[in-house]
Design an enzyme around this catalytic site. Structure first.
Site, PDB file in Angstrom:
ATOM      1  N   ARG A 198      28.360  26.110 -25.964  1.00  0.00           N
ATOM      2  CA  ARG A 198      28.613  24.952 -26.815  1.00  0.00           C
ATOM      3  C   ARG A 198      28.407  25.295 -28.296  1.00  0.00           C
ATOM      4  O   ARG A 198      27.308  25.672 -28.705  1.00  0.00           O
ATOM      5  CB  ARG A 198      27.664  23.819 -26.395  1.00  0.00           C
ATOM      6  CG  ARG A 198      27.616  22.631 -27.321  1.00  0.00           C
ATOM      7  CD  ARG A 198      28.813  21.758 -27.181  1.00  0.00           C
ATOM      8  NE  ARG A 198      28.750  20.653 -28.136  1.00  0.00           N
ATOM      9  CZ  ARG A 198      29.719  19.759 -28.283  1.00  0.00           C
ATOM     10  NH1 ARG A 198      30.816  19.841 -27.548  1.00  0.00           N
ATOM     11  NH2 ARG A 198      29.592  18.792 -29.152  1.00  0.00           N
ATOM     12  N   GLU A 232       2.351  18.723   2.009  1.00  0.00           N
ATOM     13  CA  GLU A 232       3.351  17.852   1.380  1.00  0.00           C
ATOM     14  C   GLU A 232       3.376  18.016  -0.140  1.00  0.00           C
ATOM     15  O   GLU A 232       4.441  18.088  -0.752  1.00  0.00           O
ATOM     16  CB  GLU A 232       2.972  16.415   1.767  1.00  0.00           C
ATOM     17  CG  GLU A 232       4.033  15.402   1.496  1.00  0.00           C
ATOM     18  CD  GLU A 232       3.643  14.043   2.106  1.00  0.00           C
ATOM     19  OE1 GLU A 232       3.142  14.031   3.245  1.00  0.00           O
ATOM     20  OE2 GLU A 232       3.853  13.026   1.437  1.00  0.00           O
ATOM     21  N   ARG A 233       2.213  18.097  -0.739  1.00  0.00           N
ATOM     22  CA  ARG A 233       2.134  18.211  -2.192  1.00  0.00           C
ATOM     23  C   ARG A 233       2.625  19.569  -2.673  1.00  0.00           C
ATOM     24  O   ARG A 233       3.267  19.679  -3.719  1.00  0.00           O
ATOM     25  CB  ARG A 233       0.697  17.945  -2.656  1.00  0.00           C
ATOM     26  CG  ARG A 233       0.371  16.487  -2.550  1.00  0.00           C
ATOM     27  CD  ARG A 233      -1.112  16.181  -2.642  1.00  0.00           C
ATOM     28  NE  ARG A 233      -1.312  14.771  -2.328  1.00  0.00           N
ATOM     29  CZ  ARG A 233      -2.480  14.208  -2.126  1.00  0.00           C
ATOM     30  NH1 ARG A 233      -3.582  14.929  -2.205  1.00  0.00           N
ATOM     31  NH2 ARG A 233      -2.565  12.922  -1.840  1.00  0.00           N
ATOM     32  N   ALA A 243       0.822  -1.207   0.000  1.00  0.00           N
ATOM     33  CA  ALA A 243       0.000   0.000   0.000  1.00  0.00           C
ATOM     34  C   ALA A 243       0.855   1.257   0.000  1.00  0.00           C
ATOM     35  O   ALA A 243       1.768   1.394   0.803  1.00  0.00           O
ATOM     36  CB  ALA A 243      -0.924   0.014   1.229  1.00  0.00           C
ATOM     37  N   ILE A 263      10.965   4.247   2.652  1.00  0.00           N
ATOM     38  CA  ILE A 263      10.910   5.284   3.681  1.00  0.00           C
ATOM     39  C   ILE A 263      12.154   6.175   3.607  1.00  0.00           C
ATOM     40  O   ILE A 263      13.264   5.747   3.936  1.00  0.00           O
ATOM     41  CB  ILE A 263      10.767   4.653   5.089  1.00  0.00           C
ATOM     42  CG1 ILE A 263       9.584   3.678   5.107  1.00  0.00           C
ATOM     43  CG2 ILE A 263      10.627   5.755   6.147  1.00  0.00           C
ATOM     44  CD1 ILE A 263       8.255   4.251   4.641  1.00  0.00           C
ATOM     45  N   TYR A 292      -6.995  10.653   8.742  1.00  0.00           N
ATOM     46  CA  TYR A 292      -7.318  12.070   8.549  1.00  0.00           C
ATOM     47  C   TYR A 292      -6.095  12.950   8.760  1.00  0.00           C
ATOM     48  O   TYR A 292      -5.904  13.956   8.074  1.00  0.00           O
ATOM     49  CB  TYR A 292      -8.468  12.483   9.486  1.00  0.00           C
ATOM     50  CG  TYR A 292      -9.729  11.709   9.190  1.00  0.00           C
ATOM     51  CD1 TYR A 292     -10.494  12.023   8.062  1.00  0.00           C
ATOM     52  CD2 TYR A 292     -10.128  10.640   9.990  1.00  0.00           C
ATOM     53  CE1 TYR A 292     -11.636  11.293   7.747  1.00  0.00           C
ATOM     54  CE2 TYR A 292     -11.266   9.910   9.688  1.00  0.00           C
ATOM     55  CZ  TYR A 292     -12.021  10.232   8.571  1.00  0.00           C
ATOM     56  OH  TYR A 292     -13.131   9.518   8.257  1.00  0.00           O
ATOM     57  N   GLY A 326       5.125  10.876  -3.033  1.00  0.00           N
ATOM     58  CA  GLY A 326       4.232  11.891  -2.469  1.00  0.00           C
ATOM     59  C   GLY A 326       2.893  11.951  -3.166  1.00  0.00           C
ATOM     60  O   GLY A 326       2.206  12.961  -3.131  1.00  0.00           O
TER      61      GLY A 326
END
Lengths: 253, 391
Positions: free
Chosen positions: B282, B256-257, B143, B170, B247, B377
């Site tokens: 270049r 987090e996102r 999961a 992790i 929750y 994430g």
């Protein structure tokens, strides 16, 4: 003893400088600006003196546009105690000339009575290398330029200077104006908690009129141009070829 | 570090950020240039970053951006977090970035959000100084984004909880001192009410790091599989209320996102900057490659898309700081930035030519690091479902 540290807001050392289309100067509109790196070194020197107990208060002063208050906040976040901003122009392209800056700084010295002024040896925008020297002349104080080590002992300071031939140690009488060079120290970071604390430190805003100084320019910039582009180098096959080219093509030996 | 172009950029705009934000960004940039850039390659080879680096971040207050002053934090908002993530992404060493960001914005933040005063007092001050490094352990062999589907169990036994199960992928898993672990406490309850979070300390008997994982990118960041065999955790280590873990995890996904989006956007920015600099030098067919319209227009369009993404991240951060619900926007950002960074890397590698395929080039490492941004994430597909639900 109080120490006064002048700091200038200049184009960030990391920004690629662009000359304005009409050759009247460098384009500074919306360009990232930061504290002149030599002034950061001056701040660090003054703050260390305070931390060692030799100094009671460090005052940062900046002369220029209103946005220079951000530069002063950086000085406060590093550890200066309070700041004075002299708003001398509202145009980011107007550079206040060294003599006008020195006169304003003299007025600030007269008002605040510091025992020492520590400044950067020059600002990285115009590289004038003049303000510290002019200030010491106006004040009638000793001067020690290009410092890479400073020891203050009572009414004298011993300063190690970076000069063309190497190092020179001089002993000057206090009060003095000391301008600092690159190797004096490595300026500290402004930690986030100190950035937050700096918001609460006093920052007084003044004008040149408050000090009775006329800052109108005396110099005229004729033209600003990009430096000529350098040609690519070549690899020579032997020492003889190198000597030949130095003698006959470059004409340097 | 790349020279700035000298053109105005959104991150300096007073419309979007104040003086404090700009000063923070300047300090992080300087820190990256002095403390990360010179050592990053060695850390990539070693497969770890030194703990000392985390301590240095702590000394400068970077690990407590959002936390209360009382525990050493600076109480800033989402905009400051976005600056932190963007500038770390811009370092080009995303492995360093993710180790730090997992600690500040994905793991320790659970203790801040759900912890009791006693728990916060016990653990957070050392998270802020960097003495303690944290990890978040939700994903399992069976999961990942499907948080309700985890099978790690926590069984109450007297004053303890006994944990059994495994956690996978992790970040900081090998080196962390403190793990925020999700486990099922009420398997019979509705799935959304069945998960609880626990703080597990490194030396807990029965808890082991079963293996360090070998990855495609983020080589300097340690990633682990964790094992719990009758690991006894004191009841005082339960985070939040029993059965509320799902929750809590969902709640922090918003932050987090946003953080991962900002990090990916910083990576895109850095890749474009270094590729443009390379192409201006270049030469091919008698002129710098930058003279080729096909190339520079392609990069100009990518720059436009990255800038659009950046403006969306900045405005969403500002709205989140104002307390608005921005779940739809952060899901969009995670999907958009995670895919865009990979498109940017593809073209940047392409325009580097043979050099882009060489281990010695920065862009080669960055292209490997970027791959996970559409996976970790919250995979793009999961993010898009979150968006679709709100259409």
């Amino acid at each position: 003893m109080k120490v006064l540290v002048p700091v200038k807001r200049v184009i960030d050392y990391n920004v690629k400088v662009r000359v304005k289309g009409d050759g009247s100067g460098v384009d500074l509109a919306n360009v990232k600006m930061s504290m002149n790196p030599f002034d950061e070194i001056a701040c660090e020197a003054a703050i260390r003196m305070k931390e060692s107990g030799a100094v009671e208060e460090v005052i940062a002063v900046s002369i220029g546009v209103k946005q220079a208050q951000e530069t002063l906040r950086t000085a406060l976040a590093m550890g200066c105690d309070r700041a004075i901003l002299i708003v001398a122009t509202d145009d980011v392209h107007t550079d206040i000339e060294p003599l006008a800056v020195a006169k304003l700084l003299k007025a600030v010295v007269d008002a605040e009575e510091p025992g020492l002024v520590i400044c950067g040896k020059q600002a990285i925008d115009n590289d004038m290398n003049a303000t510290g020297q002019m200030l010491s002349a106006l004040l009638g104080w000793s001067q020690a330029t290009f410092a890479s080590k400073i020891d203050i002992d009572g009414d004298h300071a011993t300063v190690k200077r970076e000069v063309d031939g190497g190092m020179q140690s001089i002993k000057v009488k206090m009060p003095a104006v000391i301008s600092v060079d690159l190797r004096l120290n490595e300026p500290r970071y402004a930690s986030l908690p100190n950035i937050m604390k700096a918001k609460k430190k006093p920052l007084d805003e003044k004008t040149p009129e408050d000090y009775g100084v006329d800052v109108s320019p005396r110099l005229e910039v004729v033209k600003t141009a990009e430096p000529p582009e350098r040609d690519a180098g070549i690899i020579v096959k032997s020492v003889d070829e190198l000597l030949d080219k130095l003698k006959n093509e470059a004409g340097v030996i | 570090m790349n020279a700035e172009t000298g053109f105005a950029t959104a991150h300096d705009s007073p419309v979007l950020f104040d003086e404090t934000h700009r000063m923070l960004r300047d300090q992080i940039r300087r820190f990256v240039a002095a403390e990360i850039t010179p050592h990053g390659d060695a850390w990539e080879a070693a497969g770890a970053i030194p703990r000392d680096l985390i301590r240095k971040m702590g000394d400068l207050g970077f690990l407590g951006i959002r936390y209360p002053e009382a525990i050493g934090g600076s109480e800033m908002d989402e905009r400051a977090t976005v600056i932190w993530a963007e500038e770390l992404g811009r370092s080009t060493y995303s492995g360093v970035a993710i180790s730090a960001l997992v600690h500040t914005d994905m793991a320790s933040i659970h203790i801040f959000n759900a912890g009791t005063e006693a728990q916060k007092e016990k653990w957070l001050p050392k998270c802020v100084t960097g003495e303690t490094l944290t990890a978040i352990a939700v994903s399992e062999p069976g999961a990942g984004s499907d948080v309700k589907g985890i099978s790690t169990r926590a069984r109450r036994d007297g004053d303890d909880w006994v944990l059994n199960g495994a956690k996978l992928y992790i970040t900081n898993g090998v080196n962390a001192d403190l793990y925020c672990v999700a486990a099922k406490t009420d398997p019979e309850a509705r799935p959304s009410q069945s998960v609880t979070m626990f703080v597990v300390e490194k030396d807990t008997p029965g808890f082991t790091v079963s293996r360090a994982l070998d990855k495609h990118g983020w080589r300097c960041s340690d990633t682990a599989e964790l094992s719990f065999v009758d690991a006894r955790v004191p009841a005082a280590n339960m985070l939040g209320a029993q059965g509320r873990g799902f929750y809590e995890i969902m709640k922090n996904f918003q932050n987090e996102r946003l953080v991962i989006g900002a990090m990916a956007m910083g990576e895109s920015q850095a890749a474009l900057e270094l590729t443009v600099a390379y192409l201006k030098e270049r030469k091919a067919f008698g002129a710098p490659l930058w003279e080729k319209q096909a190339i520079r227009q392609r990069l100009a369009m990518l720059a436009a898309r990255v800038e659009a993404c950046r403006q969306m991240i900045y405005s969403t951060a500002a709205r989140a700081a104002g307390g608005e619900d921005v779940v739809r926007e952060v899901s969009m950002i995670k999907a958009l930035a995670g895919e865009l960074v990979n498109e940017v890397m593809y073209d940047c590698v392409q325009f580097h030519g043979g050099m882009g395929f060489m281990r010695e080039s920065t862009i080669e490492r960055m292209s490997r690091d970027a791959r996970v941004q559409s996976i970790g994430g919250g995979a793009t597909e999961v993010m898009l479902e979150e968006v679709a639900k709100r259409m």
